[in-house]
Design an enzyme around this catalytic site. Structure first.
Site, PDB file in Angstrom:
ATOM      1  N   ASP A  25      43.352   0.937 137.635  1.00 32.49           N
ATOM      2  CA  ASP A  25      42.862   2.134 137.059  1.00 32.49           C
ATOM      3  C   ASP A  25      41.486   2.250 137.013  1.00 32.49           C
ATOM      4  OD1 ASP A  25      42.897   4.732 136.245  1.00 32.49           O
ATOM      5  OD2 ASP A  25      43.982   4.287 134.385  1.00 32.49           O
ATOM      6  N   ASP A  26      40.626   3.328 136.852  1.00 29.54           N
ATOM      7  CA  ASP A  26      39.281   3.501 136.699  1.00 29.54           C
ATOM      8  C   ASP A  26      38.928   2.838 135.257  1.00 29.54           C
ATOM      9  OD1 ASP A  26      40.334   5.402 135.414  1.00 29.54           O
ATOM     10  OD2 ASP A  26      38.652   6.994 136.052  1.00 29.54           O
TER      11      ASP A  26
ATOM     12  N   ASP B 162      40.869   3.414 127.917  1.00 26.94           N
ATOM     13  CA  ASP B 162      40.331   3.861 126.702  1.00 26.94           C
ATOM     14  C   ASP B 162      41.015   3.523 125.570  1.00 26.94           C
ATOM     15  OD1 ASP B 162      39.222   5.607 124.677  1.00 26.94           O
ATOM     16  OD2 ASP B 162      38.955   7.072 126.006  1.00 26.94           O
TER      17      ASP B 162
END
Length: 165
Positions: free
Chosen positions: A101-102, A105
């Site tokens: 994933d980028d 969070d």
């Protein structure tokens, strides 16, 4: 001291920077690959697709799938839900699978992914402190209260100076 302007709390990532950081992630993942290499890459859509493509290319992984977990509505985080699963016959419990994933969070998305693929190796390009405990490998840490502006979110426009004109 004055309050920061909205763009001052942001972390802006260019295509070049994303490419460099994704290649850096691939180097780290290559060094810890299981015997025989990674069996497949699973990109978390949509943000993980570009980094996953770069990692798959760099590590010569031809089997690529996606998992779509929706946890944001624009910039508001909500309950994470799987919209599209990967081929679970191929993925199994995640052994030898690389999930990319980028960003992590709060970790809501990765908790859902980890439940589906408990033995997968989860890698993100960037991470915020609240979610980093769910990531096995990452490249850069970003402050929890920063918003990351990825290149697919941006356009080339005039930018006014920080203060005044």
């Amino acid at each position: 001291m004055t309050d920061p302007l909205p763009h001052e709390k942001g972390f802006h990532v260019s295509w070049d920077q994303l490419h460099r950081d994704s290649r850096n992630l691939a180097l780290r993942l290559d060094a810890i690959a299981p015997e025989g290499g990674w069996r497949a890459v699973v990109a978390i859509t949509r943000g993980g697709m570009a980094p996953a493509m770069i990692v798959a290319r760099e590590l010569d992984i031809r089997t690529v799938d996606t998992i779509s977990v929706k946890s944001y509505d624009h910039q508001t985080q909500s309950q994470a839900q799987v919209v599209k699963s990967p081929d679970m016959d191929l993925i199994g419990d995640g052994t030898g699978i690389l999930v990319v994933d980028d960003l992590v969070d709060t970790g809501r998305t990765l908790k859902v992914v980890r439940a589906l693929m408990p033995k997968a190796h989860i890698a993100t390009v960037y991470g915020k402190p609240m979610g980093l405990s769910l990531v096995d490998t990452f490249v850069g840490e970003v402050a929890q209260d920063s918003w990351i502006y990825f290149p697919w979110d941006m356009a080339l426009l005039y930018v006014a100076p920080y203060r005044g004109d």
